[in-house]
Motif scaffolding. Sequence first.
Motif, PDB file in Angstrom:
ATOM      1  N   ALA A   1      -5.929  15.258   3.399  1.00 16.93           N
ATOM      2  CA  ALA A   1      -6.517  13.931   3.591  1.00 16.93           C
ATOM      3  C   ALA A   1      -5.540  12.848   3.137  1.00 16.93           C
ATOM      4  N   ILE A   2      -5.493  11.746   3.879  1.00 19.44           N
ATOM      5  CA  ILE A   2      -4.638  10.612   3.541  1.00 19.44           C
ATOM      6  C   ILE A   2      -5.491   9.538   2.880  1.00 19.44           C
ATOM      7  N   GLN A   3      -5.043   9.061   1.740  1.00 17.70           N
ATOM      8  CA  GLN A   3      -5.722   7.974   1.047  1.00 17.70           C
ATOM      9  C   GLN A   3      -4.823   6.743   1.038  1.00 17.70           C
ATOM     10  N   VAL A   4      -5.377   5.596   1.388  1.00 13.35           N
ATOM     11  CA  VAL A   4      -4.621   4.336   1.333  1.00 13.35           C
ATOM     12  C   VAL A   4      -4.844   3.730  -0.048  1.00 13.35           C
ATOM     13  N   VAL A   5      -3.779   3.669  -0.840  1.00 15.81           N
ATOM     14  CA  VAL A   5      -3.859   3.149  -2.205  1.00 15.81           C
ATOM     15  C   VAL A   5      -3.202   1.776  -2.257  1.00 15.81           C
ATOM     16  N   THR A   6      -3.937   0.809  -2.777  1.00 10.87           N
ATOM     17  CA  THR A   6      -3.439  -0.552  -2.967  1.00 10.87           C
ATOM     18  C   THR A   6      -3.369  -0.836  -4.469  1.00 10.87           C
ATOM     19  N   PRO A   7      -2.868  -1.998  -4.868  1.00 11.19           N
ATOM     20  CA  PRO A   7      -2.868  -2.307  -6.304  1.00 11.19           C
ATOM     21  C   PRO A   7      -4.255  -2.323  -6.934  1.00 11.19           C
ATOM     22  N   PHE A   8      -5.316  -2.320  -6.120  1.00 12.87           N
ATOM     23  CA  PHE A   8      -6.667  -2.468  -6.637  1.00 12.87           C
ATOM     24  C   PHE A   8      -7.468  -1.165  -6.668  1.00 12.87           C
ATOM     25  N   ASN A   9      -6.900  -0.067  -6.184  1.00 14.40           N
ATOM     26  CA  ASN A   9      -7.642   1.202  -6.222  1.00 14.40           C
ATOM     27  C   ASN A   9      -6.766   2.365  -6.611  1.00 14.40           C
ATOM     28  N   VAL A  10      -5.822   2.138  -7.526  1.00 17.64           N
ATOM     29  CA  VAL A  10      -4.954   3.207  -8.005  1.00 17.64           C
ATOM     30  C   VAL A  10      -5.808   4.247  -8.740  1.00 17.64           C
ATOM     31  N   PRO A  11      -5.720   5.537  -8.391  1.00 16.78           N
ATOM     32  CA  PRO A  11      -6.529   6.559  -9.067  1.00 16.78           C
ATOM     33  C   PRO A  11      -6.291   6.562 -10.585  1.00 16.78           C
ATOM     34  N   LEU A  12      -7.346   6.789 -11.339  1.00 13.75           N
ATOM     35  CA  LEU A  12      -7.242   6.739 -12.796  1.00 13.75           C
ATOM     36  C   LEU A  12      -6.276   7.776 -13.339  1.00 13.75           C
TER      37      LEU A  12
ATOM     38  N   ALA B   1       0.839  -1.200   0.000  1.00 12.22           N
ATOM     39  CA  ALA B   1       0.000   0.000   0.000  1.00 12.22           C
ATOM     40  C   ALA B   1       0.870   1.245   0.000  1.00 12.22           C
ATOM     41  N   VAL B   2       0.281   2.325  -0.506  1.00 12.05           N
ATOM     42  CA  VAL B   2       0.935   3.641  -0.500  1.00 12.05           C
ATOM     43  C   VAL B   2       0.005   4.622   0.194  1.00 12.05           C
ATOM     44  N   LEU B   3       0.555   5.396   1.109  1.00 10.97           N
ATOM     45  CA  LEU B   3      -0.201   6.471   1.757  1.00 10.97           C
ATOM     46  C   LEU B   3      -0.062   7.711   0.881  1.00 10.97           C
ATOM     47  N   HIS B   4      -1.162   8.093   0.277  1.00  9.51           N
ATOM     48  CA  HIS B   4      -1.155   9.100  -0.781  1.00  9.51           C
ATOM     49  C   HIS B   4      -1.976  10.319  -0.371  1.00  9.51           C
ATOM     50  N   HIS B   5      -1.511  11.496  -0.807  1.00 14.62           N
ATOM     51  CA  HIS B   5      -2.341  12.686  -0.696  1.00 14.62           C
ATOM     52  C   HIS B   5      -2.222  13.465  -1.999  1.00 14.62           C
ATOM     53  N   ASP B   6      -3.223  14.251  -2.282  1.00 14.82           N
ATOM     54  CA  ASP B   6      -3.342  14.934  -3.566  1.00 14.82           C
ATOM     55  C   ASP B   6      -2.378  16.118  -3.627  1.00 14.82           C
TER      56      ASP B   6
END
Length: 347
Positions: A329-340, A295-300
């Motif tokens: 805001a922190i978003q948890v990104v996994t291989p299954f919800n990578v932003p388009l 997972a990656v902890l992502h923010h915009d």
Amino acid sequence: MPHHPYRIREIAEQSGLSPATVDRVLNERPGVRASTVAEVRQAIVDLDRQRDQVRLAGRTFLVDLVMRAPRRFTAGVRAALEAELPTLQPALVRARFRLREEGPVAEVVETLDAIARRGSHGVLLKAPDHPDVVEAVDRLVARGIPVVTLATDLPLSRRAAYVGIDNRAAGATAAYLLTRTGGASAAPVLVTLSSTSFRGEEEREAGFRSTMREMAPGRVLREVSETDGLDASMLRAVGDVLDAEPDLDAVYSIGGGNTAVLEAFRARGRVPQAFVGHDLDEDNLTLLRRHQITAVLHHDLRADARQACRLLLQWHGAIPGVVSSAPSAIQVVTPFNVPLDAGRGGS
């Protein structure tokens, strides 16, 4: 020198050089250093990239982005900022860039003092939390130049606000993810930082350690730091830890260099069972899509850039609002919800 539509004054303002120096470069007069020619060329490139803002009529705000971080991160922040500049109308904002991967604190201080001398409408800053940097920020503010810190804060300085995630909460989130995805493992965990001089990284580590004590008491944490997040130094440092810890099977990467971390595991015939990192840079996007990190902890970054610029404009009274810090805001990104839109210039 390539053809361009800009006045000498515009190029001088963008580059931070004097109009006379720019004139000498443009007219290819002798006695000009190659580095100065390169600065003028880069200023023209920057003006081209921000052409829509430059060509609009009205007051222009010139801000400086100053960062010490790996290129994969500074490139993302730069792209995000440039993408946001045209959206800030009716204010017109242009940016200058002073981006370094590594270097002593003295270089950061020198850069900030140079900005104080030549003038700016504001500085967006990612820098070590060092007393000399704090003093340089205070000198900028004393000259009427507001500073907004990005990703890592300088709370003892007179900076106007901080823009970025709650780093302690991010570290706690990483600990939660590792303990929930790593099964019942009691093996050591690797924690990597680029440098302990960045307050944001220290806060992530503190949040991680505190939560690990609660959720996995007794589990050993092995730290790697002072690599500047660069692949070569990370590869060597992680390799040394793996040689000393044959059972280590999980990673919390605070400071980046994740491709190198995995290469160190691969060179020893090992694969981490859980791996949490930060930021959707190109390296992490590739690793996520290959299912090599958990997972990656992502923010915009674009939202951060927009907020940082708005804070500077509010400080000048150009737009309404109160200048204050608010966590991203922190978003948890996994291989299954990578932003388009990930990987398309400042996600």
